[in-house]
Design a protein around this motif. Structure first.
Motif, PDB file in Angstrom:
ATOM      1  N   ALA A 166      -1.677  14.860   6.013  1.00 57.14           N
ATOM      2  CA  ALA A 166      -2.403  15.442   4.882  1.00 57.14           C
ATOM      3  C   ALA A 166      -2.137  14.640   3.608  1.00 57.14           C
ATOM      4  O   ALA A 166      -3.057  14.396   2.810  1.00 57.14           O
ATOM      5  N   LYS A 167      -0.878  14.206   3.404  1.00 52.75           N
ATOM      6  CA  LYS A 167      -0.546  13.369   2.241  1.00 52.75           C
ATOM      7  C   LYS A 167      -1.283  12.040   2.304  1.00 52.75           C
ATOM      8  O   LYS A 167      -1.786  11.543   1.295  1.00 52.75           O
ATOM      9  N   ILE A 168      -1.351  11.455   3.497  1.00 51.17           N
ATOM     10  CA  ILE A 168      -2.049  10.176   3.676  1.00 51.17           C
ATOM     11  C   ILE A 168      -3.525  10.337   3.327  1.00 51.17           C
ATOM     12  O   ILE A 168      -4.096   9.530   2.584  1.00 51.17           O
ATOM     13  N   ASP A 169      -4.149  11.394   3.859  1.00 57.63           N
ATOM     14  CA  ASP A 169      -5.564  11.640   3.578  1.00 57.63           C
ATOM     15  C   ASP A 169      -5.819  11.851   2.087  1.00 57.63           C
ATOM     16  O   ASP A 169      -6.803  11.368   1.530  1.00 57.63           O
ATOM     17  N   GLN A 170      -4.887  12.559   1.429  1.00 56.99           N
ATOM     18  CA  GLN A 170      -5.024  12.808  -0.005  1.00 56.99           C
ATOM     19  C   GLN A 170      -4.942  11.495  -0.787  1.00 56.99           C
ATOM     20  O   GLN A 170      -5.759  11.235  -1.664  1.00 56.99           O
ATOM     21  N   LEU A 171      -3.965  10.631  -0.464  1.00 56.43           N
ATOM     22  CA  LEU A 171      -3.815   9.351  -1.157  1.00 56.43           C
ATOM     23  C   LEU A 171      -5.012   8.441  -0.909  1.00 56.43           C
ATOM     24  O   LEU A 171      -5.482   7.760  -1.823  1.00 56.43           O
ATOM     25  N   GLU A 172      -5.504   8.405   0.331  1.00 52.44           N
ATOM     26  CA  GLU A 172      -6.654   7.562   0.641  1.00 52.44           C
ATOM     27  C   GLU A 172      -7.905   8.066  -0.072  1.00 52.44           C
ATOM     28  O   GLU A 172      -8.734   7.275  -0.494  1.00 52.44           O
ATOM     29  N   GLY A 173      -8.014   9.371  -0.242  1.00 58.26           N
ATOM     30  CA  GLY A 173      -9.136   9.939  -0.999  1.00 58.26           C
ATOM     31  C   GLY A 173      -9.083   9.549  -2.468  1.00 58.26           C
ATOM     32  O   GLY A 173     -10.107   9.251  -3.082  1.00 58.26           O
ATOM     33  N   GLU A 174      -7.876   9.527  -3.040  1.00 57.31           N
ATOM     34  CA  GLU A 174      -7.719   9.120  -4.434  1.00 57.31           C
ATOM     35  C   GLU A 174      -8.013   7.639  -4.628  1.00 57.31           C
ATOM     36  O   GLU A 174      -8.560   7.237  -5.636  1.00 57.31           O
ATOM     37  N   GLN A 175      -7.645   6.802  -3.655  1.00 58.40           N
ATOM     38  CA  GLN A 175      -7.868   5.363  -3.758  1.00 58.40           C
ATOM     39  C   GLN A 175      -9.337   5.009  -3.630  1.00 58.40           C
ATOM     40  O   GLN A 175      -9.787   4.039  -4.209  1.00 58.40           O
ATOM     41  N   SER A 176     -10.096   5.806  -2.887  1.00 58.50           N
ATOM     42  CA  SER A 176     -11.507   5.481  -2.661  1.00 58.50           C
ATOM     43  C   SER A 176     -12.381   5.844  -3.857  1.00 58.50           C
ATOM     44  O   SER A 176     -13.511   5.431  -3.934  1.00 58.50           O
ATOM     45  N   ARG A 177     -11.851   6.613  -4.789  1.00 62.51           N
ATOM     46  CA  ARG A 177     -12.642   7.008  -5.976  1.00 62.51           C
ATOM     47  C   ARG A 177     -12.794   5.895  -6.932  1.00 62.51           C
ATOM     48  O   ARG A 177     -12.343   4.984  -7.206  1.00 62.51           O
TER      49      ARG A 177
ATOM     50  N   SER B  76       0.840  -1.190   0.000  1.00 66.36           N
ATOM     51  CA  SER B  76       0.000   0.000   0.000  1.00 66.36           C
ATOM     52  C   SER B  76       0.883   1.251   0.000  1.00 66.36           C
ATOM     53  O   SER B  76       1.847   1.325   0.747  1.00 66.36           O
ATOM     54  N   PRO B  77       0.548   2.236  -0.835  1.00 66.10           N
ATOM     55  CA  PRO B  77       1.374   3.448  -0.857  1.00 66.10           C
ATOM     56  C   PRO B  77       1.266   4.259   0.432  1.00 66.10           C
ATOM     57  O   PRO B  77       2.146   5.060   0.741  1.00 66.10           O
ATOM     58  N   THR B  78       0.211   4.050   1.200  1.00 66.69           N
ATOM     59  CA  THR B  78       0.048   4.819   2.436  1.00 66.69           C
ATOM     60  C   THR B  78       0.717   4.164   3.634  1.00 66.69           C
ATOM     61  O   THR B  78       0.903   4.817   4.656  1.00 66.69           O
ATOM     62  N   LYS B  79       1.091   2.906   3.519  1.00 68.00           N
ATOM     63  CA  LYS B  79       1.662   2.189   4.659  1.00 68.00           C
ATOM     64  C   LYS B  79       2.948   2.855   5.154  1.00 68.00           C
ATOM     65  O   LYS B  79       3.118   3.087   6.356  1.00 68.00           O
ATOM     66  N   LYS B  80       3.832   3.184   4.233  1.00 62.93           N
ATOM     67  CA  LYS B  80       5.103   3.806   4.612  1.00 62.93           C
ATOM     68  C   LYS B  80       4.858   5.188   5.220  1.00 62.93           C
ATOM     69  O   LYS B  80       5.504   5.558   6.208  1.00 62.93           O
ATOM     70  N   LEU B  81       3.903   5.932   4.654  1.00 64.66           N
ATOM     71  CA  LEU B  81       3.599   7.254   5.194  1.00 64.66           C
ATOM     72  C   LEU B  81       2.993   7.159   6.593  1.00 64.66           C
ATOM     73  O   LEU B  81       3.277   7.986   7.456  1.00 64.66           O
ATOM     74  N   LYS B  82       2.162   6.142   6.835  1.00 58.02           N
ATOM     75  CA  LYS B  82       1.581   5.965   8.163  1.00 58.02           C
ATOM     76  C   LYS B  82       2.655   5.647   9.195  1.00 58.02           C
ATOM     77  O   LYS B  82       2.607   6.132  10.328  1.00 58.02           O
ATOM     78  N   GLU B  83       3.637   4.838   8.796  1.00 54.32           N
ATOM     79  CA  GLU B  83       4.744   4.525   9.698  1.00 54.32           C
ATOM     80  C   GLU B  83       5.567   5.781  10.001  1.00 54.32           C
ATOM     81  O   GLU B  83       5.976   6.011  11.143  1.00 54.32           O
ATOM     82  N   GLU B  84       5.798   6.590   8.962  1.00 52.79           N
ATOM     83  CA  GLU B  84       6.544   7.841   9.154  1.00 52.79           C
ATOM     84  C   GLU B  84       5.764   8.786  10.076  1.00 52.79           C
ATOM     85  O   GLU B  84       6.345   9.420  10.959  1.00 52.79           O
ATOM     86  N   HIS B  85       4.454   8.877   9.884  1.00 52.67           N
ATOM     87  CA  HIS B  85       3.604   9.728  10.715  1.00 52.67           C
ATOM     88  C   HIS B  85       3.673   9.296  12.176  1.00 52.67           C
ATOM     89  O   HIS B  85       3.829  10.115  13.081  1.00 52.67           O
ATOM     90  N   LYS B  86       3.580   7.991  12.392  1.00 49.30           N
ATOM     91  CA  LYS B  86       3.641   7.464  13.763  1.00 49.30           C
ATOM     92  C   LYS B  86       4.991   7.783  14.418  1.00 49.30           C
ATOM     93  O   LYS B  86       5.055   8.186  15.580  1.00 49.30           O
ATOM     94  N   ALA B  87       6.076   7.609  13.649  1.00 45.18           N
ATOM     95  CA  ALA B  87       7.412   7.883  14.185  1.00 45.18           C
ATOM     96  C   ALA B  87       7.577   9.369  14.524  1.00 45.18           C
ATOM     97  O   ALA B  87       8.159   9.715  15.563  1.00 45.18           O
ATOM     98  N   LEU B  88       7.054  10.251  13.672  1.00 44.43           N
ATOM     99  CA  LEU B  88       7.149  11.687  13.944  1.00 44.43           C
ATOM    100  C   LEU B  88       6.364  12.066  15.202  1.00 44.43           C
ATOM    101  O   LEU B  88       6.825  12.867  16.021  1.00 44.43           O
TER     102      LEU B  88
END
Length: 97
Positions: A86-97, A46-58
Motif C-alpha cells: 500500500a505504501k509503494i502504491d501510494q508513493l508511485e501514485g504521488e510520483q506519477s502526478r 528510487s524511494p520505492t526500490k527499498k520498499l519493493k525489496e522489503e515487500h519481496k522479502a516479506l
C-alpha cells in the motif's frame, strides 16, 4: 538563473560537436536541473526500490512460513507485506502526478 549550472572551462581532451577543443578555451554550457533540483538526479535512488525489496522479502518469508505449517505466521507476514505494498502504491501514485 535558478535551476541551472554553468560550466565555464573544459578540461583537456574534450570535444564540442565532435571537434576537439584546446585546453583552457572558455566555453559556456547550461545544464538544466530536472525534478528535485539536482544535476545528478540520475544517481538518486528510487524511494520505492527499498520498499519493493522489503515487500519481496516479506512475501518470501510468508511463503516459507506457510510451507512449514505456521499459518498464523503466514497471516502476519502477509498482512505486513500488504501494508508495505500500500505504501509503494501510494508513493508511485504521488510520483506519477
Amino acid at each position: 538563473m535558478a535551476g541551472s549550472l554553468i560550466i565555464a572551462a573544459m578540461p583537456a581532451g574534450c570535444q564540442q560537436n565532435g571537434n576537439p577543443v584546446a585546453p583552457g578555451v572558455r566555453r559556456e554550457w547550461r545544464i538544466t536541473c530536472f525534478r528535485g533540483g539536482t544535476v545528478f538526479g540520475l544517481f538518486k535512488q528510487s524511494p520505492t526500490k527499498k520498499l519493493k525489496e522489503e515487500h519481496k522479502a516479506l512475501l518470501e518469508k510468508a511463503f516459507h512460513a506457510q510451507r512449514n505449517g505456521d499459518i498464523r505466521g503466514y497471516s502476519t507476514l502477509t498482512a505486513e507485506a500488504e501494508a508495505v505494498r500500500a505504501k509503494i502504491d501510494q508513493l508511485e501514485g504521488e510520483q506519477s502526478r
